[in-house]
Design a protein around this motif. Structure first.
Motif, PDB file in Angstrom:
ATOM      1  N   GLN A 136       3.304 -19.064  42.463  1.00  0.00           N
ATOM      2  CA  GLN A 136       3.426 -18.487  41.265  1.00  0.00           C
ATOM      3  C   GLN A 136       4.741 -18.125  40.788  1.00  0.00           C
ATOM      4  O   GLN A 136       4.714 -17.752  39.804  1.00  0.00           O
ATOM      5  CB  GLN A 136       2.840 -17.200  41.873  1.00  0.00           C
ATOM      6  CG  GLN A 136       1.548 -17.051  42.304  1.00  0.00           C
ATOM      7  CD  GLN A 136       0.750 -15.727  42.722  1.00  0.00           C
ATOM      8  OE1 GLN A 136       1.613 -14.589  42.730  1.00  0.00           O
ATOM      9  NE2 GLN A 136      -0.485 -15.685  43.369  1.00  0.00           N
ATOM     10  N   ALA A 137       5.694 -18.255  41.505  1.00  0.00           N
ATOM     11  CA  ALA A 137       7.082 -18.017  41.039  1.00  0.00           C
ATOM     12  C   ALA A 137       8.050 -19.284  41.227  1.00  0.00           C
ATOM     13  O   ALA A 137       9.255 -18.917  40.897  1.00  0.00           O
ATOM     14  CB  ALA A 137       7.618 -16.903  42.033  1.00  0.00           C
ATOM     15  N   PHE A 142      10.158 -28.161  42.153  1.00  0.00           N
ATOM     16  CA  PHE A 142      10.338 -27.513  43.314  1.00  0.00           C
ATOM     17  C   PHE A 142       9.104 -27.760  44.423  1.00  0.00           C
ATOM     18  O   PHE A 142       9.503 -28.052  45.660  1.00  0.00           O
ATOM     19  CB  PHE A 142      10.607 -25.997  43.552  1.00  0.00           C
ATOM     20  CG  PHE A 142      10.214 -25.219  44.605  1.00  0.00           C
ATOM     21  CD1 PHE A 142      11.242 -25.514  45.750  1.00  0.00           C
ATOM     22  CD2 PHE A 142       9.197 -24.643  44.778  1.00  0.00           C
ATOM     23  CE1 PHE A 142      10.864 -24.673  46.978  1.00  0.00           C
ATOM     24  CE2 PHE A 142       8.833 -23.869  46.066  1.00  0.00           C
ATOM     25  CZ  PHE A 142       9.391 -24.263  47.130  1.00  0.00           C
ATOM     26  N   GLN A 143       8.111 -27.613  43.753  1.00  0.00           N
ATOM     27  CA  GLN A 143       6.863 -27.668  44.623  1.00  0.00           C
ATOM     28  C   GLN A 143       6.694 -29.045  45.071  1.00  0.00           C
ATOM     29  O   GLN A 143       6.480 -29.336  46.284  1.00  0.00           O
ATOM     30  CB  GLN A 143       5.517 -27.245  43.653  1.00  0.00           C
ATOM     31  CG  GLN A 143       5.778 -25.933  43.190  1.00  0.00           C
ATOM     32  CD  GLN A 143       4.577 -25.499  42.671  1.00  0.00           C
ATOM     33  OE1 GLN A 143       3.427 -25.760  42.724  1.00  0.00           O
ATOM     34  NE2 GLN A 143       4.670 -24.744  41.478  1.00  0.00           N
ATOM     35  N   ARG A 144       7.139 -30.154  44.287  1.00  0.00           N
ATOM     36  CA  ARG A 144       6.816 -31.489  44.864  1.00  0.00           C
ATOM     37  C   ARG A 144       7.837 -31.769  45.869  1.00  0.00           C
ATOM     38  O   ARG A 144       7.615 -32.183  46.822  1.00  0.00           O
ATOM     39  CB  ARG A 144       7.054 -32.158  43.395  1.00  0.00           C
ATOM     40  CG  ARG A 144       6.141 -32.629  42.591  1.00  0.00           C
ATOM     41  CD  ARG A 144       6.303 -33.758  41.745  1.00  0.00           C
ATOM     42  NE  ARG A 144       7.466 -33.846  41.162  1.00  0.00           N
ATOM     43  CZ  ARG A 144       7.879 -33.653  39.892  1.00  0.00           C
ATOM     44  NH1 ARG A 144       7.046 -32.693  39.456  1.00  0.00           N
ATOM     45  NH2 ARG A 144       9.162 -33.626  39.426  1.00  0.00           N
ATOM     46  N   HIS A 145       9.287 -31.306  45.552  1.00  0.00           N
ATOM     47  CA  HIS A 145      10.336 -31.669  46.467  1.00  0.00           C
ATOM     48  C   HIS A 145      10.102 -30.780  47.818  1.00  0.00           C
ATOM     49  O   HIS A 145      10.108 -31.380  48.743  1.00  0.00           O
ATOM     50  CB  HIS A 145      11.745 -31.365  45.855  1.00  0.00           C
ATOM     51  CG  HIS A 145      11.960 -32.279  44.520  1.00  0.00           C
ATOM     52  ND1 HIS A 145      12.677 -31.587  43.600  1.00  0.00           N
ATOM     53  CD2 HIS A 145      11.513 -33.401  44.095  1.00  0.00           C
ATOM     54  CE1 HIS A 145      12.735 -32.707  42.510  1.00  0.00           C
ATOM     55  NE2 HIS A 145      11.958 -33.451  42.943  1.00  0.00           N
ATOM     56  N   PHE A 146       9.609 -29.523  47.605  1.00  0.00           N
ATOM     57  CA  PHE A 146       9.507 -28.936  48.828  1.00  0.00           C
ATOM     58  C   PHE A 146       8.367 -29.525  49.788  1.00  0.00           C
ATOM     59  O   PHE A 146       8.495 -29.722  51.070  1.00  0.00           O
ATOM     60  CB  PHE A 146       8.896 -27.538  48.514  1.00  0.00           C
ATOM     61  CG  PHE A 146       8.663 -26.715  49.943  1.00  0.00           C
ATOM     62  CD1 PHE A 146       9.695 -26.006  50.434  1.00  0.00           C
ATOM     63  CD2 PHE A 146       7.427 -26.545  50.356  1.00  0.00           C
ATOM     64  CE1 PHE A 146       9.510 -25.457  51.778  1.00  0.00           C
ATOM     65  CE2 PHE A 146       7.204 -25.611  51.596  1.00  0.00           C
ATOM     66  CZ  PHE A 146       8.050 -25.098  52.205  1.00  0.00           C
ATOM     67  N   MET A 194      13.574 -22.943  43.574  1.00  0.00           N
ATOM     68  CA  MET A 194      12.553 -22.303  43.244  1.00  0.00           C
ATOM     69  C   MET A 194      12.501 -22.056  41.423  1.00  0.00           C
ATOM     70  O   MET A 194      11.556 -22.182  41.026  1.00  0.00           O
ATOM     71  CB  MET A 194      12.408 -21.155  43.897  1.00  0.00           C
ATOM     72  CG  MET A 194      11.673 -21.264  45.174  1.00  0.00           C
ATOM     73  SD  MET A 194      11.043 -19.822  45.991  1.00  0.00           S
ATOM     74  CE  MET A 194      12.528 -19.157  46.451  1.00  0.00           C
ATOM     75  N   GLY A 195      13.807 -21.552  40.933  1.00  0.00           N
ATOM     76  CA  GLY A 195      13.887 -21.327  39.600  1.00  0.00           C
ATOM     77  C   GLY A 195      14.439 -22.185  38.594  1.00  0.00           C
ATOM     78  O   GLY A 195      14.843 -22.121  37.425  1.00  0.00           O
ATOM     79  N   MET A 196      14.590 -23.671  39.439  1.00  0.00           N
ATOM     80  CA  MET A 196      15.028 -24.756  38.532  1.00  0.00           C
ATOM     81  C   MET A 196      14.235 -25.846  38.312  1.00  0.00           C
ATOM     82  O   MET A 196      13.008 -25.945  38.799  1.00  0.00           O
ATOM     83  CB  MET A 196      16.099 -25.689  39.660  1.00  0.00           C
ATOM     84  CG  MET A 196      17.212 -24.829  40.031  1.00  0.00           C
ATOM     85  SD  MET A 196      18.382 -25.709  41.143  1.00  0.00           S
ATOM     86  CE  MET A 196      19.524 -24.496  41.653  1.00  0.00           C
ATOM     87  N   ASN A 197      14.343 -26.641  37.211  1.00  0.00           N
ATOM     88  CA  ASN A 197      13.772 -27.722  37.122  1.00  0.00           C
ATOM     89  C   ASN A 197      14.754 -28.835  37.292  1.00  0.00           C
ATOM     90  O   ASN A 197      15.249 -29.681  36.409  1.00  0.00           O
ATOM     91  CB  ASN A 197      13.233 -27.754  35.402  1.00  0.00           C
ATOM     92  CG  ASN A 197      12.099 -26.872  35.308  1.00  0.00           C
ATOM     93  OD1 ASN A 197      10.925 -27.008  35.770  1.00  0.00           O
ATOM     94  ND2 ASN A 197      12.225 -25.820  34.432  1.00  0.00           N
ATOM     95  N   LEU A 198      14.769 -29.442  38.703  1.00  0.00           N
ATOM     96  CA  LEU A 198      15.863 -30.277  38.904  1.00  0.00           C
ATOM     97  C   LEU A 198      15.019 -31.485  39.046  1.00  0.00           C
ATOM     98  O   LEU A 198      14.021 -31.646  39.605  1.00  0.00           O
ATOM     99  CB  LEU A 198      16.276 -30.045  40.345  1.00  0.00           C
ATOM    100  CG  LEU A 198      17.529 -30.573  40.799  1.00  0.00           C
ATOM    101  CD1 LEU A 198      18.650 -30.277  40.149  1.00  0.00           C
ATOM    102  CD2 LEU A 198      17.697 -30.486  42.238  1.00  0.00           C
ATOM    103  N   PRO A 199      15.410 -32.451  37.997  1.00  0.00           N
ATOM    104  CA  PRO A 199      14.911 -33.851  37.969  1.00  0.00           C
ATOM    105  C   PRO A 199      14.640 -34.522  39.145  1.00  0.00           C
ATOM    106  O   PRO A 199      15.537 -34.556  40.004  1.00  0.00           O
ATOM    107  CB  PRO A 199      15.567 -34.563  37.011  1.00  0.00           C
ATOM    108  CG  PRO A 199      16.284 -33.519  36.228  1.00  0.00           C
ATOM    109  CD  PRO A 199      16.758 -32.389  37.163  1.00  0.00           C
TER     110      PRO A 199
END
Length: 368
Positions: A136-137, A142-146, A194-199
């Motif tokens: 949600q946050a 991040f979700q893919r990488h985690f 979490m708060g990033m859009n890291l490519p």
């Protein structure tokens, strides 16, 4: 007669690490919330829960993510709880049972809104609640990488369980390769996103991957050095670098500790040298990359500090041992049969006086 030294000298590996200790200002408030929420799962017996609480997992999250917002720190604290409870449940089981538990966890991650089956291992519910809050946050990258890095950790946990079943002691190189995953550094570092859009081109870039590997090695070395005394006492030392070095190189404990400290210094240099090789992806992305790199470096410091501030490895003697560098060798513990189904039995090191040569440890919960 056993003539081995009764005291272990623990080298200070982080004296020259440039990133200082820092604590998230939301620590106390978030710790109270997360501790209360976790107890509601009733995942541990009262005795084990007391020992689990002494690990102070929220402190590790607050040290590792000192600049995180209150909401992101809450998610990070829940993640550390997930790491520890999954470790506790799988550590006392054979490979087949550990793999079944891992499958439950992976299913919970991929189905965060699915009703968990009746009678399922509690890990499914714990992990699902953590991940439902996180997505949600958190950004999609991040979700893919985690998921990628945490799944690799879970699969490595099964391999560790198989090694435990077979009494297998790996070579140094094989052990370090596996331990980079079982130390859970990679998903822990991913939390910074979490708060990033890291490519993806940054996350999977060879230089960035190498820097993450360096931090994983620093953390596994520190963890294995500090936890060795406890693990040799409880008979769980085969998955520990100090034991691996003693077996393969024919070193005594002091020699293995010295070797590990020298290797730690080499890895530190690899990391700092690697920072100079990080390419540019443009100003806006470079700002994120710097934050990400500073975050992973902070994790190495946080892991070291927490290892002495928690009661997980050194009981109540952490600050004293950090000052003197001397660790009294613990006697062997005859462990009772432990089972996750029995709500996990663990050795509570805070129940003993680590400065005395006691013949028997108190038996409580075993966070390893």
């Amino acid at each position: 007669m056993d003539t081995r030294p009764r005291v272990i000298y623990l080298p200070d590996t982080m004296t020259n690490w440039p990133w200082p200790r820092a604590m998230n200002p939301h620590f106390e408030v978030v710790k109270a919330e997360v501790d209360t929420s976790f107890r509601e799962f009733k995942a541990l017996s009262a005795e084990s829960q007391e020992a689990f609480d002494k690990c102070d997992s929220a402190r590790l999250a607050a040290l590792a993510y000192p600049k995180a917002s209150r909401e992101h720190l809450r998610i990070a604290c829940e993640f550390i709880n997930v790491l520890i409870i999954v470790d506790e449940y799988t550590d006392v089981e054979n490979a087949a049972v550990a793999e079944a538990m891992v499958d439950v966890v992976i299913d919970a991650l991929h189905n965060p809104h699915k009703t968990r089956p009746e009678g399922e291992c509690i890990l499914g519910k714990i992990v699902q609640q953590f991940w439902a809050r996180a997505i949600q946050a958190a950004s999609l990258p991040f979700q893919r990488h985690f998921l990628h890095s945490y799944t690799a950790y879970l699969r490595a946990v099964v391999v560790e369980a198989l090694d435990r079943d077979e009494g297998h002691c790996r070579s140094i190189s094989d052990y370090i390769k596996l331990r980079r995953d079982t130390c859970a550094t990679k998903p822990a570092i991913a939390i910074y996103e979490m708060g990033m859009n890291l490519p993806d081109e940054v996350f999977y870039h060879p230089i960035i991957v190498e820097l993450v590997e360096c931090i994983a090695e620093l953390m596994l070395i520190d963890n294995d050095m500090i936890s060795y005394n406890k693990e040799q006492a409880t008979g769980d030392e085969n998955h520990n670098l100090i034991t691996i070095l003693m077996v393969e190189l024919g070193l005594d404990r002091s020699g293995a500790m010295a070797w590990a400290a020298r290797y730690h210094a080499e890895v530190e240099k690899r990391f700092t040298d690697g920072l100079a090789k990080v390419p540019s992806w443009g100003h806006s992305t470079d700002v994120l990359v710097k934050e990400y790199l500073d975050g992973m470096a902070t994790w190495a410091r946080a892991n070291h500090c927490w290892s002495y501030e928690t009661q997980r490895y050194l009981g109540t003697k952490g600050p004293e041992i950090q000052r003197t560098r001397l660790v009294p060798l613990l006697p062997k513990v005859i462990c009772k049969a432990a089972s996750a189904a029995a709500k996990v039995n663990v050795t509570d090191l805070s129940m003993m006086d680590a400065t005395a040569d006691r013949k028997q440890l108190s038996r409580g919960s075993r966070p390893t």
